[in-house]
Design a protein around this motif. Structure first.
Motif, PDB file in Angstrom:
ATOM      1  N   ILE A   1       0.882  -1.167   0.000  1.00  0.00           N
ATOM      2  CA  ILE A   1       0.000   0.000   0.000  1.00  0.00           C
ATOM      3  C   ILE A   1       0.915   1.210   0.000  1.00  0.00           C
ATOM      4  N   ILE A   2       0.717   2.090  -0.986  1.00  0.00           N
ATOM      5  CA  ILE A   2       1.570   3.277  -1.091  1.00  0.00           C
ATOM      6  C   ILE A   2       0.692   4.513  -1.263  1.00  0.00           C
ATOM      7  N   PRO A   3       1.208   5.674  -0.886  1.00  0.00           N
ATOM      8  CA  PRO A   3       0.455   6.908  -1.088  1.00  0.00           C
ATOM      9  C   PRO A   3       0.293   7.222  -2.571  1.00  0.00           C
ATOM     10  N   ASP A   4      -0.696   8.023  -2.879  1.00  0.00           N
ATOM     11  CA  ASP A   4      -0.939   8.428  -4.261  1.00  0.00           C
ATOM     12  C   ASP A   4       0.082   9.495  -4.642  1.00  0.00           C
ATOM     13  N   ASP A   5       1.272   9.005  -4.960  1.00  0.00           N
ATOM     14  CA  ASP A   5       2.395   9.855  -5.310  1.00  0.00           C
ATOM     15  C   ASP A   5       3.074   9.237  -6.529  1.00  0.00           C
ATOM     16  N   PRO A   6       3.146   9.959  -7.655  1.00  0.00           N
ATOM     17  CA  PRO A   6       3.678   9.354  -8.875  1.00  0.00           C
ATOM     18  C   PRO A   6       5.076   8.769  -8.720  1.00  0.00           C
ATOM     19  N   LYS A   7       5.925   9.433  -7.955  1.00  0.00           N
ATOM     20  CA  LYS A   7       7.292   8.922  -7.770  1.00  0.00           C
ATOM     21  C   LYS A   7       7.274   7.560  -7.084  1.00  0.00           C
ATOM     22  N   GLN A   8       6.444   7.408  -6.063  1.00  0.00           N
ATOM     23  CA  GLN A   8       6.379   6.132  -5.351  1.00  0.00           C
ATOM     24  C   GLN A   8       5.719   5.040  -6.203  1.00  0.00           C
ATOM     25  N   ILE A   9       4.733   5.419  -7.000  1.00  0.00           N
ATOM     26  CA  ILE A   9       4.097   4.446  -7.894  1.00  0.00           C
ATOM     27  C   ILE A   9       5.129   3.931  -8.896  1.00  0.00           C
ATOM     28  N   ILE A  10       5.860   4.838  -9.501  1.00  0.00           N
ATOM     29  CA  ILE A  10       6.888   4.454 -10.472  1.00  0.00           C
ATOM     30  C   ILE A  10       7.955   3.585  -9.807  1.00  0.00           C
ATOM     31  N   GLU A  11       8.413   3.967  -8.623  1.00  0.00           N
ATOM     32  CA  GLU A  11       9.431   3.184  -7.908  1.00  0.00           C
ATOM     33  C   GLU A  11       8.964   1.758  -7.669  1.00  0.00           C
ATOM     34  N   GLN A  12       7.701   1.592  -7.250  1.00  0.00           N
ATOM     35  CA  GLN A  12       7.184   0.248  -6.970  1.00  0.00           C
ATOM     36  C   GLN A  12       7.089  -0.585  -8.243  1.00  0.00           C
ATOM     37  N   VAL A  13       6.575   0.005  -9.320  1.00  0.00           N
ATOM     38  CA  VAL A  13       6.435  -0.747 -10.566  1.00  0.00           C
ATOM     39  C   VAL A  13       7.816  -1.117 -11.122  1.00  0.00           C
ATOM     40  N   VAL A  14       8.768  -0.203 -11.045  1.00  0.00           N
ATOM     41  CA  VAL A  14      10.133  -0.507 -11.506  1.00  0.00           C
ATOM     42  C   VAL A  14      10.728  -1.634 -10.654  1.00  0.00           C
ATOM     43  N   ARG A  15      10.530  -1.579  -9.350  1.00  0.00           N
ATOM     44  CA  ARG A  15      11.025  -2.638  -8.454  1.00  0.00           C
ATOM     45  C   ARG A  15      10.409  -3.982  -8.834  1.00  0.00           C
ATOM     46  N   LEU A  16       9.102  -3.995  -9.043  1.00  0.00           N
ATOM     47  CA  LEU A  16       8.417  -5.237  -9.394  1.00  0.00           C
ATOM     48  C   LEU A  16       8.820  -5.719 -10.786  1.00  0.00           C
ATOM     49  N   GLY A  17       9.107  -4.784 -11.675  1.00  0.00           N
ATOM     50  CA  GLY A  17       9.535  -5.144 -13.024  1.00  0.00           C
ATOM     51  C   GLY A  17      10.824  -5.936 -13.047  1.00  0.00           C
ATOM     52  N   LYS A  18      11.614  -5.842 -12.001  1.00  0.00           N
ATOM     53  CA  LYS A  18      12.887  -6.565 -11.909  1.00  0.00           C
ATOM     54  C   LYS A  18      12.730  -7.994 -11.387  1.00  0.00           C
ATOM     55  N   MET A  19      11.552  -8.350 -10.904  1.00  0.00           N
ATOM     56  CA  MET A  19      11.317  -9.697 -10.376  1.00  0.00           C
ATOM     57  C   MET A  19      11.086 -10.642 -11.547  1.00  0.00           C
ATOM     58  N   GLU A  20      12.025 -11.531 -11.765  1.00  0.00           N
ATOM     59  CA  GLU A  20      11.978 -12.401 -12.934  1.00  0.00           C
ATOM     60  C   GLU A  20      10.759 -13.312 -12.971  1.00  0.00           C
ATOM     61  N   ASP A  21      10.333 -13.830 -11.817  1.00  0.00           N
ATOM     62  CA  ASP A  21       9.216 -14.776 -11.817  1.00  0.00           C
ATOM     63  C   ASP A  21       7.851 -14.100 -11.822  1.00  0.00           C
ATOM     64  N   LEU A  22       7.813 -12.807 -11.660  1.00  0.00           N
ATOM     65  CA  LEU A  22       6.541 -12.084 -11.613  1.00  0.00           C
ATOM     66  C   LEU A  22       5.961 -11.945 -13.018  1.00  0.00           C
ATOM     67  N   ALA A  23       4.661 -12.195 -13.154  1.00  0.00           N
ATOM     68  CA  ALA A  23       3.996 -12.101 -14.454  1.00  0.00           C
ATOM     69  C   ALA A  23       3.004 -10.950 -14.528  1.00  0.00           C
ATOM     70  N   VAL A  24       2.436 -10.550 -13.374  1.00  0.00           N
ATOM     71  CA  VAL A  24       1.324  -9.600 -13.385  1.00  0.00           C
ATOM     72  C   VAL A  24       1.462  -8.602 -12.244  1.00  0.00           C
ATOM     73  N   ILE A  25       1.197  -7.341 -12.554  1.00  0.00           N
ATOM     74  CA  ILE A  25       1.133  -6.277 -11.549  1.00  0.00           C
ATOM     75  C   ILE A  25      -0.267  -5.688 -11.620  1.00  0.00           C
ATOM     76  N   LEU A  26      -0.991  -5.737 -10.515  1.00  0.00           N
ATOM     77  CA  LEU A  26      -2.333  -5.172 -10.461  1.00  0.00           C
ATOM     78  C   LEU A  26      -2.353  -4.006  -9.485  1.00  0.00           C
ATOM     79  N   CYS A  27      -2.845  -2.870  -9.955  1.00  0.00           N
ATOM     80  CA  CYS A  27      -2.951  -1.679  -9.125  1.00  0.00           C
ATOM     81  C   CYS A  27      -4.418  -1.348  -8.912  1.00  0.00           C
ATOM     82  N   ASN A  28      -4.716  -0.771  -7.767  1.00  0.00           N
ATOM     83  CA  ASN A  28      -6.047  -0.226  -7.541  1.00  0.00           C
ATOM     84  C   ASN A  28      -5.903   1.108  -6.843  1.00  0.00           C
ATOM     85  N   GLY A  29      -6.723   2.059  -7.285  1.00  0.00           N
ATOM     86  CA  GLY A  29      -6.723   3.394  -6.692  1.00  0.00           C
ATOM     87  C   GLY A  29      -5.995   4.410  -7.546  1.00  0.00           C
ATOM     88  N   GLY A  30      -6.393   5.656  -7.392  1.00  0.00           N
ATOM     89  CA  GLY A  30      -5.704   6.763  -8.052  1.00  0.00           C
ATOM     90  C   GLY A  30      -5.979   6.911  -9.530  1.00  0.00           C
TER      91      GLY A  30
END
Length: 166
Positions: free
Chosen positions: A51-80
């Motif tokens: 759960i992160i605040p509605d802040d574009p920098k933090q949203i981008i940081e989280q998605v970039v972090r998750l993008g580096k996880m090799e086994d991850l296939a899906v990122i689902l966001c809700n809110g904002g």
């Protein structure tokens, strides 16, 4: 409505859930919990949940972090996803997505219109691909999350993951 291509083989995908909210906590995040539960009911695994605040920098940081996880296939966001000044999820994601799925937002708004009427125009639901991961962003209301998951995401998730990885 019949599905044009039912996936016969059950495939489990590793998924991440991001709740974008200035007020929700793990105890009050009904939409994030709903996302996790619906995915798990279909046999998918939750690899990460934040759960992160509605802040574009933090949203981008989280998605970039998750993008580096090799086994991850899906990122689902809700809110904002609305148009209030603090609604910045769409703005953050659109800068990252390498490919977009315009039909996702179009169909989501169409289905929402059938439930809530013309207020559906305020939704900026979006989907696409980032670093080989499918990314879906829905409004933060539990009804919107349920609609998006049941009507659009879950019926096509395995199919889209196969296409992405072929």
């Amino acid at each position: 409505m019949s599905q044009p291509h039912q996936d016969q083989e059950l495939i489990s995908l590793y998924c991440a859930v991001i709740t974008v909210s200035d007020t929700r906590t793990a105890e009050t995040d009904r939409s994030g919990q709903l996302m996790k539960n619906k995915l798990q009911e279909k046999g998918h695994h939750i690899r990460d949940y934040v759960i992160i605040p509605d802040d574009p920098k933090q949203i981008i940081e989280q998605v970039v972090r998750l993008g580096k996880m090799e086994d991850l296939a899906v990122i689902l966001c809700n809110g904002g996803t609305g148009i209030a000044p603090r609604d910045t999820t769409y703005d953050a994601l659109v800068t990252l997505l390498e490919k977009t799925l315009p039909g996702f937002g179009e169909l989501f708004r169409y289905l929402s219109y059938q439930e809530i009427g013309s207020r559906a125009i305020a939704s900026r639901a979006i989907a696409g691909v980032y670093q080989g991961k499918l990314v879906f962003s829905l409004p933060g209301s539990s009804n919107a999350v349920k609609l998006g998951l049941e009507q659009l995401i879950l019926p096509e998730l395995v199919h889209l993951a196969r296409i992405q990885n072929s």
